[in-house]
Scaffold this motif. Structure first.
Motif, PDB file in Angstrom:
ATOM      1  N   PHE A 164       0.840  -1.198   0.000  1.00 39.73           N
ATOM      2  CA  PHE A 164       0.000   0.000   0.000  1.00 39.73           C
ATOM      3  C   PHE A 164       0.875   1.248   0.000  1.00 39.73           C
ATOM      4  O   PHE A 164       0.643   2.189  -0.772  1.00 39.73           O
ATOM      5  N   GLU A 165       1.876   1.263   0.868  1.00 40.67           N
ATOM      6  CA  GLU A 165       2.777   2.421   0.952  1.00 40.67           C
ATOM      7  C   GLU A 165       3.549   2.622  -0.349  1.00 40.67           C
ATOM      8  O   GLU A 165       3.878   3.755  -0.703  1.00 40.67           O
ATOM      9  N   ALA A 166       3.843   1.523  -1.043  1.00 39.23           N
ATOM     10  CA  ALA A 166       4.547   1.611  -2.329  1.00 39.23           C
ATOM     11  C   ALA A 166       3.603   2.007  -3.462  1.00 39.23           C
ATOM     12  O   ALA A 166       4.040   2.134  -4.611  1.00 39.23           O
ATOM     13  N   GLN A 167       2.320   2.184  -3.130  1.00 37.86           N
ATOM     14  CA  GLN A 167       1.288   2.603  -4.081  1.00 37.86           C
ATOM     15  C   GLN A 167       1.196   1.650  -5.276  1.00 37.86           C
ATOM     16  O   GLN A 167       1.041   2.077  -6.422  1.00 37.86           O
ATOM     17  N   LYS A 168       1.254   0.358  -4.975  1.00 38.30           N
ATOM     18  CA  LYS A 168       1.113  -0.636  -6.035  1.00 38.30           C
ATOM     19  C   LYS A 168      -0.330  -0.749  -6.509  1.00 38.30           C
ATOM     20  O   LYS A 168      -0.590  -1.348  -7.550  1.00 38.30           O
ATOM     21  N   PHE A 169      -1.257  -0.197  -5.745  1.00 39.23           N
ATOM     22  CA  PHE A 169      -2.667  -0.219  -6.120  1.00 39.23           C
ATOM     23  C   PHE A 169      -3.350   1.026  -5.584  1.00 39.23           C
ATOM     24  O   PHE A 169      -2.831   1.715  -4.690  1.00 39.23           O
ATOM     25  N   ASP A 170      -4.511   1.323  -6.147  1.00 42.44           N
ATOM     26  CA  ASP A 170      -5.277   2.509  -5.751  1.00 42.44           C
ATOM     27  C   ASP A 170      -6.148   2.244  -4.535  1.00 42.44           C
ATOM     28  O   ASP A 170      -6.418   3.158  -3.746  1.00 42.44           O
ATOM     29  N   ILE A 171      -6.578   1.002  -4.392  1.00 37.84           N
ATOM     30  CA  ILE A 171      -7.516   0.639  -3.338  1.00 37.84           C
ATOM     31  C   ILE A 171      -7.317  -0.841  -3.012  1.00 37.84           C
ATOM     32  O   ILE A 171      -7.038  -1.641  -3.897  1.00 37.84           O
ATOM     33  N   ALA A 172      -7.422  -1.184  -1.743  1.00 37.08           N
ATOM     34  CA  ALA A 172      -7.341  -2.582  -1.313  1.00 37.08           C
ATOM     35  C   ALA A 172      -8.748  -3.081  -1.010  1.00 37.08           C
ATOM     36  O   ALA A 172      -9.480  -2.454  -0.239  1.00 37.08           O
ATOM     37  N   MET A 173      -9.110  -4.207  -1.624  1.00 38.31           N
ATOM     38  CA  MET A 173     -10.436  -4.797  -1.450  1.00 38.31           C
ATOM     39  C   MET A 173     -10.275  -6.304  -1.268  1.00 38.31           C
ATOM     40  O   MET A 173      -9.561  -6.932  -2.035  1.00 38.31           O
ATOM     41  N   GLY A 174     -10.950  -6.855  -0.272  1.00 43.09           N
ATOM     42  CA  GLY A 174     -10.824  -8.287  -0.056  1.00 43.09           C
ATOM     43  C   GLY A 174     -10.872  -8.639   1.420  1.00 43.09           C
ATOM     44  O   GLY A 174      -9.956  -9.287   1.922  1.00 43.09           O
ATOM     45  N   GLY A 175     -11.930  -8.198   2.103  1.00 46.39           N
ATOM     46  CA  GLY A 175     -12.059  -8.515   3.524  1.00 46.39           C
ATOM     47  C   GLY A 175     -11.083  -7.764   4.402  1.00 46.39           C
ATOM     48  O   GLY A 175     -10.646  -8.271   5.434  1.00 46.39           O
ATOM     49  N   VAL A 176     -10.724  -6.554   4.026  1.00 45.56           N
ATOM     50  CA  VAL A 176      -9.753  -5.759   4.782  1.00 45.56           C
ATOM     51  C   VAL A 176     -10.430  -5.157   6.013  1.00 45.56           C
ATOM     52  O   VAL A 176     -11.447  -4.469   5.900  1.00 45.56           O
ATOM     53  N   SER A 177      -9.856  -5.419   7.175  1.00 47.64           N
ATOM     54  CA  SER A 177     -10.397  -4.870   8.420  1.00 47.64           C
ATOM     55  C   SER A 177      -9.868  -3.462   8.656  1.00 47.64           C
ATOM     56  O   SER A 177      -8.721  -3.148   8.323  1.00 47.64           O
TER      57      SER A 177
END
Length: 259
Positions: A91-104
């Motif tokens: 996330f910090e490396a900005q490999k994606f715009d948004i994390a989705m998948g049961g993220v608490s």
């Protein structure tokens, strides 16, 4: 000295007078311009995200949600695989715009980005072999010498176990897609995970694994979408999420994957 001061003042005035078009383009605008939404997901957390090893395709509740979000944006979705121990780093490396998948939702993650409005409220609860479920009703029942609690590494499950158990053995198992088979095989006594996952795995292992009071978890937690720190993108995601809840679109997916 005076020349340096004047140069500094000129630079300040130039910054103030800069046209609005010189402002940084938002991530939302960049996504729209590129035509691609990059979604980080682990692919190992059913029913939210799962990756087929043969085809490489992702499926799950949040995968369907990601596709719906991409459709609302009018862009294609590119899934970027990550892992729970690497989620923060990626996330910090900005490999994606948004994390989705049961993220608490956690405060540590909140420090790094924004969370959408939550879409699910639950908490940690045990899952064990049905014949042993009555033995593990409380944390006191679980935290005893000789009890083996299995966890997947790097996420909130491991954090909860290590914060709650002092006498029971904590067994770290790296493959979250096979971790429940370890309990079924008697190699561990239980796992404490999100109540939604215990319900799902109970259905996958009927008569073998039983969720322990999933309606009354040990703690409180929420699931949401973890967004890079961009206000316009968060506002769009929240509005899309609100509409999907009000129109029944999200309820239909919850029924498909969780009920």
């Amino acid at each position: 000295m005076i020349r340096t001061l004047l140069a500094g003042l000129a630079a300040a005035f130039a910054f103030i007078a800069a046209p609005s078009g010189a402002q940084e383009v938002s991530r939302l605008d960049r996504i729209l311009q590129s035509g691609t939404l990059r979604v980080g997901t682990t692919g190992d957390y059913k029913p939210f995200t799962s990756k087929d090893s043969a085809t490489g395709q992702f499926s799950g509740f949040d995968i369907d949600q990601a596709e719906a979000l991409g459709k609302a944006l009018g862009v294609k979705v590119e899934f970027v695989q990550t892992a729970w121990p690497d989620l923060m780093k990626d996330f910090e490396a900005q490999k994606f715009d948004i994390a989705m998948g049961g993220v608490s939702v956690t405060l540590d993650r909140q420090k790094k980005g924004f969370f959408s409005a939550p879409y699910l409220r639950e908490g940690k609860t045990p899952i064990a072999k049905c014949e042993n479920a009555s033995k593990f009703q409380t944390l006191e029942d679980i935290d005893k010498p000789g009890v083996k609690a299995i966890v997947n590494p790097g996420g909130t499950n491991e954090r909860f176990a290590r914060g709650s158990l002092k006498q029971a053995a904590i067994v770290v198992f790296p493959d979250n897609t096979k971790i429940f088979d370890e309990i079924a095989a008697g190699k561990a006594d239980l796992m404490m995970t999100d109540s939604s996952e215990t319900r799902f795995q109970q259905k996958q292992h009927p008569g073998v694994l039983c969720a322990v009071h999933p309606e009354k978890p040990f703690d409180f937690a929420e699931k949401a979408y973890w967004i890079q720190r961009d206000v316009p993108l968060k506002q769009f995601v929240d509005q899309w999420l609100h509409l999907s809840q009000e129109t029944g679109a999200m309820k239909a997916l919850l029924t498909k994957w969780l009920d």
